[in-house]
Motif scaffolding. Structure first.
Motif, PDB file in Angstrom:
ATOM      1  N   GLU A  77      62.096  92.839 -12.467  1.00 42.42           N
ATOM      2  CA  GLU A  77      60.830  92.341 -11.916  1.00 42.42           C
ATOM      3  C   GLU A  77      59.777  93.445 -11.951  1.00 42.42           C
ATOM      4  N   ASN A  81      56.342  93.386 -14.464  1.00 42.59           N
ATOM      5  CA  ASN A  81      54.983  93.507 -13.943  1.00 42.59           C
ATOM      6  C   ASN A  81      54.263  94.702 -14.558  1.00 42.59           C
ATOM      7  N   LYS A 135      49.438  84.652 -12.348  1.00 42.30           N
ATOM      8  CA  LYS A 135      49.860  84.067 -13.626  1.00 42.30           C
ATOM      9  C   LYS A 135      50.266  82.599 -13.569  1.00 42.30           C
ATOM     10  N   GLY A 144      55.731  87.439 -16.304  1.00 40.84           N
ATOM     11  CA  GLY A 144      55.808  86.770 -15.005  1.00 40.84           C
ATOM     12  C   GLY A 144      55.179  85.395 -15.113  1.00 40.84           C
ATOM     13  N   GLY A 149      58.228  87.340  -8.269  1.00 39.13           N
ATOM     14  CA  GLY A 149      59.072  88.400  -8.801  1.00 39.13           C
ATOM     15  C   GLY A 149      59.258  89.554  -7.842  1.00 39.13           C
TER      16      GLY A 149
END
Ligand SMILES: Nc1ncnc2c1ncn2[C@@H]1O[C@H](COP(=O)(O)OP(=O)(O)O)[C@@H](O)[C@H]1O
Ligand SMILES: [Mg+2]
Length: 554
Positions: A77, A81, A135, A144, A149
């Motif tokens: 995650e 990002n 997003k 993502g 996340g």
């Protein structure tokens, strides 16, 4: 479904403690006439469930179902990002992943990027509430999607260690860096800031996230190490520095250098294509739209609808083009929905997808695996349920790859490796249902082929249809599987040509060696039968050798 059947969770600061159901109901008193609750009694227990409470209980849905997977998911995650943020800002990503072992079951994960940083006011929401992100509401290719996340990783850390998530971020060299520590209030799905200060940081811009969590560091195909190798393969423009736990055993710092200096082209956001829309969503769009009439709503809120197409749809649905969207009745919406499916509408724009590209896939494969043959293909974009997508495949064959084992399949979606749920993934299905025997490999029915081969399959899309929120496998859409198979076949054909050539060459070499061995014998035979001189005999040897050599150069 591991937890929910046998255990209920009691979440406290020291983490979720399983309480066996049996123990809870052990103190049964002798049978009494049961008083059934009334609707009013039930109403007392009914309340909103916060999304964080839900996912704290159903953590397996987000990929936190066991300690080693939790460690991997957290790293993933963070890196997702970091890469997303760098690419959106047009920065060549330089990502550092550090895993520090605090004890055998506890780790501190840090992910640091050189991205655009995060505005101070946004930090608490981003890291301290689920379903908050940039997003979800757009159709654009990114890693993502859901906005759950990194905050979910922070929440898992909090539940298992009681420690807050720590964020350091800076947006410009001129501005100070901020350091925040915060926890998520799961009841309310809101952040609680524990520390908020400006600080020194040598980075002009970027973000560093630190999470302490209960985890396990393991090897194998599901490991963080495997993830790091694969993420660098699918992101040849990123430099990844990995500091594994126990540096004395695993080495202090592993650098995966970039093989290109070009940031992938910026992907464009697109509007949904009408073919993919569901009736309920269409009705919601009519309620939310800024457009004054149906015709302009269809034109503005969808891609590929011209005024002519809009008129055609309305005519087919027997709805006036001038009708106010907010006044559209359910029956009318249904007719419009059917009319959309029956009208010929241009495919969505396909330049909204940024493939890795065949050449870079091959270069990355060469840097990662020692093989004898490499090939790759990046197909043209195609469409499923109105969403554009694109398939890429890379193959490495021979060399150091094991020849008696099932081939290795690396699966990627929007440049992110998928390491779990291999059996349930459309990529595996496409590989297993391709006829590899035609490409000179052994292929047990229904399984992946056997041979010295590594296959990498990448699906890029504005919306990847994952089978669950933890984003581990691609759903089985026939359009997607078909594209994958076409790409695999194209690579397979090239590989088969190579394998056949190798076989032919090996065969020929064997024959040559045979002839070479017998040329002197033939000369000696001729000398004995025809009475050649030694010179003639040597001449025969040299002539025949020359003939053999000449045939080789042809
Ligand atoms: N390292 C980072 N740099 C810049 N922005 C970030 C970073 N990490 C997260 N963000 C922002 O926070 C949002 C939420 O992140 P996340 O919870 O992982 O959800 P998602 O990535 O699915 O949108 C992202 O959409 C992005 O706008
Ligand atoms: Mg994310």
């Amino acid at each position: 479904m591991p937890d929910q059947e046998e255990f209920a969770f009691k979440a406290g600061p020291e983490g979720a403690q399983p309480v066996p159901r049996k123990a809870r109901s052990a103190a049964k008193s002798p049978p009494e006439p049961r008083v059934r609750p009334t609707a009013t009694d039930l109403a007392k227990g009914q309340r909103d469930i916060s999304v964080s409470e839900f996912f704290a209980k159903n953590r397996h849905l987000l990929g936190f179902d066991n300690p080693s997977k939790a460690l991997l998911t957290t790293v993933k995650e963070g890196v997702d990002n970091a890469l997303d943020a760098c690419e959106e800002a047009g920065i060549l990503p330089d990502v550092r992943v550090e895993i520090r072992e605090i004890s055998e079951t506890r780790f501190q994960v840090a992910i640091e990027d050189n991205g655009p940083g995060i505005v101070r006011a946004q930090v608490p929401k981003i890291f301290g509430s689920l379903l908050y992100g940039s997003k979800f509401h757009r159709l654009r290719q990114s890693r993502g999607q859901q906005g759950i996340g990194i905050s979910a990783a922070g929440m898992y850390g909090l539940l298992t260690t009681g420690k807050p998530i720590s964020i350091r971020t800076r947006t410009q060299a001129k501005k100070p860096a901020h350091h925040l520590e915060l926890v998520i209030d799961t009841k309310r799905n809101e952040p609680r800031v524990k520390l908020d200060e400006t600080c020194e940081w040598e980075k002009p811009h970027g973000t560093r996230v630190e999470i302490e969590l209960e985890g396990a560091y393991r090897g194998g195909q599901h490991s963080v190490d495997a993830y790091i190798r694969q993420i660098s393969l699918a992101n040849p423009h990123a430099q990844i520095t990995y500091v594994p736990p126990r540096a004395e055993e695993h080495g202090a710092e592993h650098v995966f250098p970039r093989v290109t200096n070009e940031v992938p082209p910026e992907t464009r956001e697109i509007k949904p294509h009408p073919y993919g829309v569901e009736l309920g969503v269409l009705m919601q769009m009519f309620r939310d739209t800024k457009a004054r009439n149906v015709s302009s709503c269809l034109q503005n809120d969808f891609s590929r609808i011209s005024s002519r197409t809009a008129a055609e749809i309305c005519k087919r649905a027997k709805v006036a083009t001038t009708r106010r969207p907010s006044e559209i009745e359910r029956e009318e919406a249904e007719r419009l929905h059917q009319a959309i499916q029956a009208t010929k509408i241009m495919a969505p724009p396909l330049d909204c997808i940024a493939p890795i590209g065949g050449e870079l896939i091959e270069r990355a494969l060469r840097a990662e695996v020692k093989a004898d043959f490499y090939t790759s293909i990046s197909r043209r974009a195609s469409v499923y349920r109105g969403n554009p997508f694109l398939i890429e495949v890379g193959i490495a064959y021979g060399g150091s790859l094991p020849s008696e084992e099932p081939v290795t399949v690396y699966r990627f979606a929007n440049r992110v490796p998928l390491q779990y749920q291999q059996g349930g993934c459309a990529i595996t299905k496409a590989v297993a249902s391709t006829d590899w025997k035609a490409y000179e490999l052994q292929h047990p029915k229904g399984a992946v082929p056997v041979g010295p081969m590594l296959i990498m399959v990448h699906m890029a899309s504005v919306w990847v249809p994952f089978t669950s929120e933890s984003k581990e496998a691609v759903a089985h859409y026939p359009e997607i599987i078909k594209e994958m198979r076409l790409a695999l076949q194209e690579c397979g054909r090239l590989m088969a040509i190579y394998i056949r050539r190798c076989k032919r060459e090996a065969d020929e070499a064997k024959k040559r060696a045979y002839i070479e061995k017998y040329i002197p014998q033939v000369a000696i035979g001729l000398q004995q039968i025809l009475g050649f001189s030694d010179r003639d005999r040597d001449q025969v040897v040299s002539n025949l050798t020359q003939v053999l050599e000449r045939s080789r150069s042809n």
